[in-house]
Design an enzyme around this catalytic site. Structure first.
Site, PDB file in Angstrom:
ATOM      1  N   HIS A  13      -3.578   2.081  -6.321  1.00  0.00           N
ATOM      2  CA  HIS A  13      -2.766   2.635  -5.237  1.00  0.00           C
ATOM      3  C   HIS A  13      -2.929   1.793  -3.974  1.00  0.00           C
ATOM      4  O   HIS A  13      -1.930   1.420  -3.325  1.00  0.00           O
ATOM      5  CB  HIS A  13      -3.184   4.080  -4.971  1.00  0.00           C
ATOM      6  CG  HIS A  13      -2.385   4.769  -3.907  1.00  0.00           C
ATOM      7  ND1 HIS A  13      -1.348   5.624  -4.187  1.00  0.00           N
ATOM      8  CD2 HIS A  13      -2.470   4.730  -2.545  1.00  0.00           C
ATOM      9  CE1 HIS A  13      -0.826   6.082  -3.064  1.00  0.00           C
ATOM     10  NE2 HIS A  13      -1.501   5.546  -2.050  1.00  0.00           N
ATOM     11  N   GLU A  14      -4.163   1.491  -3.617  1.00  0.00           N
ATOM     12  CA  GLU A  14      -4.404   0.734  -2.382  1.00  0.00           C
ATOM     13  C   GLU A  14      -3.934  -0.714  -2.516  1.00  0.00           C
ATOM     14  O   GLU A  14      -3.442  -1.307  -1.546  1.00  0.00           O
ATOM     15  CB  GLU A  14      -5.888   0.790  -2.008  1.00  0.00           C
ATOM     16  CG  GLU A  14      -6.459   2.200  -1.849  1.00  0.00           C
ATOM     17  CD  GLU A  14      -5.674   3.087  -0.897  1.00  0.00           C
ATOM     18  OE1 GLU A  14      -4.966   2.546  -0.020  1.00  0.00           O
ATOM     19  OE2 GLU A  14      -5.755   4.312  -1.033  1.00  0.00           O
ATOM     20  N   HIS A  66      -0.330  -1.107  -1.737  1.00  0.00           N
ATOM     21  CA  HIS A  66       0.026  -1.103  -0.315  1.00  0.00           C
ATOM     22  C   HIS A  66       0.089  -2.507   0.275  1.00  0.00           C
ATOM     23  O   HIS A  66       0.685  -2.698   1.343  1.00  0.00           O
ATOM     24  CB  HIS A  66      -0.978  -0.265   0.474  1.00  0.00           C
ATOM     25  CG  HIS A  66      -0.703   1.196   0.451  1.00  0.00           C
ATOM     26  ND1 HIS A  66       0.544   1.729   0.698  1.00  0.00           N
ATOM     27  CD2 HIS A  66      -1.522   2.266   0.217  1.00  0.00           C
ATOM     28  CE1 HIS A  66       0.494   3.037   0.622  1.00  0.00           C
ATOM     29  NE2 HIS A  66      -0.734   3.402   0.323  1.00  0.00           N
ATOM     30  N   GLU A  68       3.915   5.317   0.903  1.00  0.00           N
ATOM     31  CA  GLU A  68       3.131   6.151  -0.016  1.00  0.00           C
ATOM     32  C   GLU A  68       3.870   6.463  -1.317  1.00  0.00           C
ATOM     33  O   GLU A  68       3.242   6.578  -2.381  1.00  0.00           O
ATOM     34  CB  GLU A  68       2.726   7.446   0.692  1.00  0.00           C
ATOM     35  CG  GLU A  68       1.857   7.252   1.923  1.00  0.00           C
ATOM     36  CD  GLU A  68       0.546   6.534   1.637  1.00  0.00           C
ATOM     37  OE1 GLU A  68       0.215   6.303   0.450  1.00  0.00           O
ATOM     38  OE2 GLU A  68      -0.151   6.179   2.600  1.00  0.00           O
TER      39      GLU A  68
END
Length: 818
Positions: free
Chosen positions: A478-479, A482, A501
């Site tokens: 997930h990170e 980004h 997000e």
């Protein structure tokens, strides 16, 4: 969208007048003092006038009103002795403590906000209704407005960049008689240097930041902004293009968290929300203010300084017991993405492999020789990795892991093993990594979420390290996502958080499947299972949140609009509930899942790679993404899709999006979901059995479940009215629940609380103390049942953690408990 006098309490104002003047580069020179819990030093800002400045700014009325509706009173600091650095040596070792005499008399001369206030010196220049002095020339002076909060500003001055040796090369008209125009011309030439001269540019930024001051500027500060002007400078073009601000943070400043790590040692890190970095340094907060930066940070030798920077900084010893760290970035980004963490971190390395040490030393920053493809990208010019052939083929960027030494074992068992596969998986899906390196830091226990991504650095909660690799891998993916969505491609309006997000949530499943090297059918099954879990969470969130907080695009057609000055307001930006909401994650995820389903994965991800290559380094709005998507898919697949229909159904409505309302059984046909349903039936049957002696051969055989299946199983069991202690005990033993990951343990704790399973209260206590990123909801559950023992447990845990707990979390918990 003009800022009015009375802002809604939960809206966040962005005050900087970015339409008139833009910060192009920040140079920070800071000392970190853990004894006083203050970061102090200087900030030098290099400006370029914007396209919309006017001689008489109409923005001053809207951006400079004080909360009391009184005229701003500009201030000059009390006289103090500030040593001027030698313009020939420009020593980078000059410390802010060397001129700390500026603050020694502060108790007598400063107001409550810690700013020097000499009314005598400022008399006669504070009566304009526009908060600007008409001055001796009878016309208004240009007003620079910076976003600022919880800071003590000691002094503001113009920087004499013309005094830097060798700077003559940046003067096109050396015969300029007005020295202020000469200085501004130098800065203009410096900030507009071509990208292939980035090293030279950084060197001159550093030299200019050490140049002497050449005149103090008037300033005032209120709750949300710092206002600066120079008498006689009537336009942004006339205003000094390089200024230095002497300032210090406040221990209670909301941009930084002073706390202790898991080993009990002091540390500090930036939060990134809800007010971003304005309590770390005065800056321009609106996303359109894209800038570069470099920073020198000094701290005691026992501390490591990590920061958003393209280089893996190596410390320089200044004197015994003190180290200096220097970082820089050449890719313009919003100031809100700047991150720093200072603590007694230890670099974690694999026990049997030293290749990572070498990788960390390799620099993949674009060199002058590699800069061959200028003009291909759509962003402003900078040394772009998408133009560097060596970077485009780099599957795994150099990476390091930092944590308190007490977490060494957990990092080696999980995190260190996952980084390379996850980075490689991301590259296989989206292509070129936007940033040349990555540090991962395991932050203190009080960090209020499972992770946070910033340029070149990711914060991860300690809660991701326990119970196997699943939760850690998912969150890491997930990170990492980004880096593309949220950082390399940012939202032009912060209310459109789904653009960051939603994409990261959708991509985490794709990355994680590839990192695990799952077969296509296995990846599909696991993604259907996670869709089912998210469906349940979205339904629950929509039932328990205000309708106005469920809209992904609350400003609708006004999204991205600013006032004439560039100031704006972030709707619900300060609402404490919003921090804990996941609507923008979940609805954004389901929108992208819907689009991928309509187009087919091959078409969708092929487009996504094209989108990344086209839009990296830029800011976008929802319609930019949607319009480009629809333009790149065949007519027969587009059907009834349009920017307007997608915006109406998904982005501008509360509640469940219309296309999802017909899909009430999301994931019901998934084999992994059906397997959970079968196990739930077994547990319900076991729970209904009367308590009698066990017979041989009648014991139920339960299947081994994946972590996500366990989460779903426990959520189903939470829907049961009663579960007897024998069932709960059997659950704990069968699945070894106390040893599972934090997502599973959270549901286990919910079961314990709901059914008052007193034997396992120690598990709830442990979760509240060690998993603060996820424990807020449990406090509410402990209180709602009005059980004295449970409420005592909640209050005891809060007393043990409240001093170090994240401020927003502590406020929410306190409201639950008292």
């Amino acid at each position: 969208m003009d800022i009015k006098l009375e802002l809604p309490q939960d809206d966040l104002p962005l005050m900087a007048n970015t339409s008139h003047i833009l910060v192009k580069h920040y140079v920070l020179d800071l000392d970190v003092d853990f004894k006083s819990q203050i970061i102090e030093g200087t900030l030098v800002l290099f400006f370029q006038p914007g396209n919309r400045y006017r001689k008489k700014s109409s923005s001053t009325e809207e951006t400079c009103r004080s909360e009391s509706n009184e005229a701003c009173k500009f201030r000059m600091p009390e006289p103090c002795h500030v040593p001027v650095p030698n313009t020939r040596t420009f020593s980078s070792k000059m410390r802010y403590n060397d001129f700390a005499i500026c603050g020694k008399g502060e108790e007598k001369t400063s107001g409550k906000d810690g700013n020097h206030d000499n009314r005598g010196q400022a008399s006669g220049i504070s009566s304009s209704k526009y908060c600007c002095d008409t001055g001796i020339h009878g016309s208004e002076d240009f007003l620079l407005v910076l976003d600022c909060c919880d800071l003590s500003v000691l002094k503001v001055e113009e920087v004499d960049v013309a005094a830097v040796p060798g700077i003559e090369k940046f003067t096109r008209s050396p015969k300029l008689r007005v020295v202020s125009e000469l200085r501004n011309q130098i800065v203009h030439e410096l900030v507009t240097l071509p990208a292939d001269r980035w090293r030279e540019q950084l060197d001159y930024y550093a030299c200019c930041s050490q140049a002497p001051g050449c005149g103090e500027l008037l300033f005032d500060i209120d709750s949300w902004s710092l206002q600066i002007r120079k008498t006689g400078a009537q336009t942004a073009t006339d205003f000094p293009h390089a200024i230095r601000i002497w300032y210090r943070t406040k221990p209670q400043g909301r941009s930084v968290t002073w706390t202790s790590d898991q080993s009990g040692r002091p540390c500090v890190y930036t939060m990134g929300s809800p007010i971003n970095n304005r309590a770390l340094f005065p800056c321009q907060e609106p996303p359109v203010a894209m800038s570069t930066w470099q920073a020198t940070v000094r701290a005691a030798a026992s501390f490591v300084v990590l920061m958003s920077g393209e280089n893996s900084a190596k410390p320089t010893q200044l004197r015994e017991g003190s180290l200096s760290w220097h970082y820089y970035v050449t890719m313009p980004m919003p100031a809100s993405t700047f991150t720093i963490a200072v603590g007694s971190w230890t670099e974690m390395k694999p026990e049997t492999c030293s290749s990572n040490d070498l990788a960390a030393e390799i620099s993949f920053s674009t060199s002058e020789a590699d800069f061959r493809y200028a003009g291909i990208c759509g962003h402003v010019e900078y040394p772009c990795r998408f133009q560097d052939t060596s970077a485009t083929t780099q599957e795994v960027i150099p990476h390091r892991v930092f944590a308190p030494v007490c977490l060494k074992g957990a990092c080696q068992q999980t995190l260190l093993q996952l980084l390379s596969p996850c980075l490689s998986a991301a590259h296989s899906v989206l292509g070129t990594h936007p940033f040349p390196r990555l540090d991962v830091l395991i932050v203190p226990a009080n960090f209020p979420s499972l992770g946070m991504a910033s340029p070149h650095i990711v914060f991860l909660s300690q809660s991701t390290l326990t119970g196997g690799s699943h939760l850690c891998g998912i969150r890491l993916c997930h990170e990492i996502a980004h880096a593309w969505f949220g950082l390399a491609i940012g939202a032009r309006d912060w209310t459109e958080e789904w653009l960051s997000e939603g994409f990261a949530t959708h991509l985490e499943d794709v990355f994680w499947a590839k990192a695990q090297k799952l077969a296509p059918h296995e990846a599909q099954e696991q993604q259907e299972l996670r869709a089912c879990l998210r469906w349940r969470r979205l339904q629950d969130e929509l039932q328990n949140s205000p309708e106005e907080m469920q809209v992904l695009r609350p400003n609708k057609e006004k999204t991205g609009h600013m006032s004439d000055s560039g100031s704006s307001v972030i709707k619900h930006g300060l609402n404490s509930e919003k921090v804990f909401m996941q609507v923008h994650y979940l609805k954004g995820y389901f929108l992208l899942r819907f689009l991928a389903g309509r187009l087919g994965d091959n078409t969708y991800f092929s487009f996504l790679r094209k989108f990344v290559h086209t839009c990296h380094g830029q800011l976008i709005l929802s319609q930019d993404f949607l319009q480009m998507l629809l333009e790149n898919i065949p007519e027969e697949k587009r059907l009834d899709l349009s920017v307007e229909s997608i915006s109406r159904d998904w982005l501008e409505s509360s509640g469940l999006p219309q296309p999802l309302q017909t899909d009430l059984q999301a994931g019901a046909e998934c084999r992994l979901v059906r397997q959970v349903d079968a196990e739930v039936a077994k547990w319900n049957q076991l729970n209904r059995r009367p308590r009698k002696r066990k017979r041989r051969g009648t014991e139920e055989v339960f299947e081994k479940l994946l972590p996500d299946q366990l989460v779903l199983l426990l959520e189903h069991l939470l829907e049961q009215k009663t579960l007897n202690p024998r069932t709960l005990q059997s659950l704990e033993r069968t699945y070894h629940l106390p040893q599972q990951d934090a997502e599973v343990r959270h549901r286990w704790c919910e079961l314990i609380v709901k059914h008052k399973y007193t034997k396992a209260y120690k598990h709830v206590e442990k979760f509240l103390l060690e998993d603060q990123a996820m424990g807020i909801y449990l406090y509410g559950e402990l209180m709602v049942h009005e059980d004295a023992r449970q409420q005592r447990l909640a209050r005891t845990c809060f007393e043990l953690t409240k001093e170090l707990m994240d401020r927003c979390s502590a406020q929410v918990v306190a409201e639950m408990l008292f």
